[in-house]
Write an enzyme that holds these catalytic residues in place. Structure first.
Site, PDB file in Angstrom:
ATOM      1  N   GLU A  84      -6.900  -7.518  -0.556  1.00  0.00           N
ATOM      2  CA  GLU A  84      -7.329  -7.467   0.843  1.00  0.00           C
ATOM      3  C   GLU A  84      -8.825  -7.194   0.876  1.00  0.00           C
ATOM      4  O   GLU A  84      -9.254  -6.042   0.846  1.00  0.00           O
ATOM      5  CB  GLU A  84      -6.585  -6.377   1.626  1.00  0.00           C
ATOM      6  CG  GLU A  84      -5.113  -6.651   1.855  1.00  0.00           C
ATOM      7  CD  GLU A  84      -4.465  -5.597   2.738  1.00  0.00           C
ATOM      8  OE1 GLU A  84      -5.196  -4.832   3.404  1.00  0.00           O
ATOM      9  OE2 GLU A  84      -3.230  -5.522   2.751  1.00  0.00           O
ATOM     10  N   GLU A 108       0.835  -1.218   0.000  1.00  0.00           N
ATOM     11  CA  GLU A 108       0.000   0.000   0.000  1.00  0.00           C
ATOM     12  C   GLU A 108       0.869   1.268   0.000  1.00  0.00           C
ATOM     13  O   GLU A 108       0.620   2.208   0.739  1.00  0.00           O
ATOM     14  CB  GLU A 108      -0.944  -0.014   1.210  1.00  0.00           C
ATOM     15  CG  GLU A 108      -1.995  -1.113   1.137  1.00  0.00           C
ATOM     16  CD  GLU A 108      -2.945  -1.114   2.314  1.00  0.00           C
ATOM     17  OE1 GLU A 108      -2.516  -0.778   3.444  1.00  0.00           O
ATOM     18  OE2 GLU A 108      -4.131  -1.429   2.127  1.00  0.00           O
TER      19      GLU A 108
END
Length: 669
Positions: free
Chosen positions: A267, A187
């Site tokens: 995710e 991320e």
């Protein structure tokens, strides 16, 4: 991928994204991207995985097989695995891959059970883990720029990758193993640096150490700026989102970066984490199952034969933030994560199948055949009952027996001991204090976790109450204040930063600083701990400090305080003190949960194993998970409690057969 970082790495880059691209005649074992059919191909055949996350560092090693088998029987074809750098390199050049840290054994177990692996080795992982997996010793260089092309940071990363990735390479799918893809960073688009040079450096390192065939990828949120800064040509871009998102819109965001190739949600959030002082987070089973089915049906609606063009992954088993490993977020204020990482996941903190697991399993069964056989049952739990912790010699009235025998049935047998923390500094800091004119941070004295005592003396008589105060944001994270060994109160980051005190010139002032976990997400991960600024008395700075870095875990693992003679208590029960006891299990060592009736805040060890922080006064978590593998059968189990603010008048622990998660009492106590 017009937004992706500029290339220029020659053979390391395979436009438009990370190789391996589909080859005309794939080798016997291959895992590749097919940009024509928008799918993964495993050994040349279209392939879709449904994967769940499990963090081996949050699960006791004796439980690894149980958790992985339950994941396999749920219909998962793969597991997603983080590697926390700081879990394996506690000091520069000092590595630990044994016991619970034996990542190679964990990966080999996944292969034995028939699970593929999506590996996320960082170097940054977030995962609500202490400092996002980065070692605290990086902050020994105070001006280091983490997650960037800062040469000092890159040198540390390179050293780590040269140790870790050679362990990974023989386990890649192409080399006969079960690792089908490897994530680079994590991320990164959510981080302020947006340093393409850093991502390119990582890409070169991963390719050099893992080879040209392995599928490398990134994961980011769906916002434009996240995908712009987090992706790079040569790394396949995937996204993450939860069950509340519009699935089509979310995958449209991935398509703006990756016009071709498989759609992947790296995710998919089946639940959420808990912060101290907030309600226990839950996500409904129906909502999670509906979101998963929407993702799988989106593939089916395009082409039934290419159900295999989508990957879905989600937190399947959270586990526990044992010891000091829980991280923190910063959302307008510092938000430390609870010890339990139950996450309202399909497998509970103790590894038990939940309603959510069976709802997900039902969805998966609509798209692929489930493994044959029953789901392994929940692990057995045992309520061992109440264990009293009292001062040595505090025998019930009328009892002539030694204190350790003075218990009414059916309570477990116990012995007991009590010591003020300030009375045992010689044990907890055998090398003695560090002298400094002004306070030093944990990092400056090379203390990664736990506790440090800062000691000085009042410079003058304070007959009328004076303000003992700290600059804003300089208490990191909680400071327990004692004057002449009398507990005065607690100072807290983003909370109370001043107390009123009285005393005489030369009186000893002690502040026990607690690190509650370094921030694991966002721009603030350079999260220094301890006293970051000087304390003052009515605005006059205090000086001449003695600083005691405490090695509590080392002392307890060597048998203290159970092997030591009891120390007499110099004061009452308020303030930091150790309580000990023992109990015996009735011929079984099953999982259990310990409750803290009337206790305030502290740390618990059983048989030298650090079970983590308890904080029932703030909640929501009221119990700590005790794995049966920690307990002894046939001889006493040693309990050690460090209570920081004040134990109840008749201190005891209560062992239950179920957790108590949602008991938030206050956000300010």
């Amino acid at each position: 991928g017009a937004w992706k970082g500029v290339a220029g790495l020659g053979e390391y880059l395979q436009p438009p994204s990370t190789a391996p691209l589909l080859q005309a005649s794939p080798p016997a074992r291959s895992f590749q991207l097919d940009y024509e059919e928008n799918c993964f191909r495993k050994d040349g055949v279209p392939f879709r995985y449904i994967s769940g996350s499990i963090h081996y560092a949050r699960v006791p090693r004796p439980s690894w097989r149980d958790r992985l088998l339950k994941m396999y029987m749920s219909g998962l074809s793969a597991v997603q695995v983080y590697v926390p750098w700081n879990y394996h390199e506690p000091l520069p050049g000092v590595y630990d891959f044994v016991g619970n840290r034996d990542v190679e054994a964990f990966l080999d177990l996944t292969a034995e059970l028939g699970l593929l692996v999506i590996l996320r080795p960082g170097p940054y992982i977030c995962a609500e883990w202490e400092m996002g997996g980065l070692p605290a010793w990086l902050l020994w260089k105070p001006d280091i720029v983490l997650r960037s092309s800062d040469p000092a940071y890159l040198a540390a990363v390179d050293s780590w990758l040269h140790v870790l990735l050679p362990k990974i390479k023989p386990r890649l799918y192409q080399h006969g193993g079960n690792i089908i893809s490897v994530q680079v960073e994590n991320e990164y688009g959510s981080y302020y640096a947006c340093d393409y040079q850093y991502l390119r450096h990582l890409l070169v390192s991963f390719r050099a150490l893992l080879g040209s065939e392995v599928l490398l990828f990134t994961t980011d949120g769906t916002r434009v700026e996240e995908l712009r800064c987090g992706t790079l040509q040569g790394l396949y871009a995937t996204i993450d989102f939860g069950p509340g998102s519009n699935v089509t819109e979310a995958f449209d965001a991935q398509r703006r970066i990756e016009p071709k190739g498989p759609l992947v949600n790296s995710e998919y959030y089946t639940g959420w984490l808990d912060y101290w002082g907030e309600a226990h987070a839950t996500t409904s089973s129906a909502r999670v199952a509906r979101g998963l089915e929407d993702m799988l049906q989106l593939g089916a609606s395009i082409n039934m034969q290419v159900l295999s063009w989508k990957g879905a992954r989600y937190m399947f088993h959270g586990g526990t933030n044992f010891a000091y490993w829980s991280g923190a977020d910063f959302k307008d204020q510092y938000k430390p994560v609870t010890t339990s990482y139950d996450y309202d996941a399909p497998l509970s903190e103790a590894g038990d199948p939940t309603e959510k697991l069976f709802a997900i399993r039902t969805v998966i069964s609509k798209f692929q055949t489930l493994p044959v056989g029953p789901m392994p049952p929940a692990t057995p739990k045992y309520a061992y009952g109440r264990v009293a912790l009292r001062k040595v010699g505090a025998c019930p009235e009328g009892c002539a027996a030694p204190a350790w025998l003075c218990l009414a049935a059916p309570l477990p047998s116990l012995s007991l001991q009590y010591a003020d923390l300030l009375d045992v500094l010689d044990v907890l800091c055998p090398s003695g204090p560090i002298q400094s004119q002004f306070p030093l941070t944990f990092e400056a004295i090379k203390q990664a976790h736990g506790f440090v005592v800062y000691r000085t003396q009042l410079p003058r008589d304070v007959l009328d109450p004076a303000t003992l105060g700290a600059p804003p944001h300089s208490i990191c994270d909680r400071g327990y204040v004692m004057l002449q060994q009398e507990y005065q109160g607690t100072l807290e980051r983003d909370g109370q930063t001043a107390l009123r005190v009285t005393g005489r010139a030369g009186d000893t002032l002690d502040v026990l600083l607690e690190n509650m976990g370094r921030i694991s997400f966002g721009a603030n991960i350079s999260d220094f701990k301890g006293l970051l600024g000087n304390l003052s008395l009515d605005s006059s700075p205090l000086s001449n400090w003695l600083i005691y870095p405490l090695a509590i875990d080392a002392a307890i693992q060597q048998g203290w305080p159970h092997t030591a003679l009891p120390k007499s208590s110099s004061r009452g029960r308020a303030g930091p003190a150790f309580y000990t006891g023992t109990f015996e299990t009735p011929s079984i060592a099953w999982d259990t949960f310990v409750n803290f009736p009337g206790w305030s805040k502290g740390q618990l060890w059983i048989n030298g194993f650090n079970l983590g922080r308890y904080w029932p006064r703030r909640g929501p978590q009221q119990t700590l998970f005790v794995p049966g593998s920690v307990l002894h059968v046939g001889h006493p189990n040693n309990i050690t409690v460090l209570e920081l603010e004040g134990a109840p008048p008749a201190p005891s622990l209560l062992f239950l057969d179920r957790p108590l998660f949602n008991g938030t009492l206050s956000s300010s106590t």
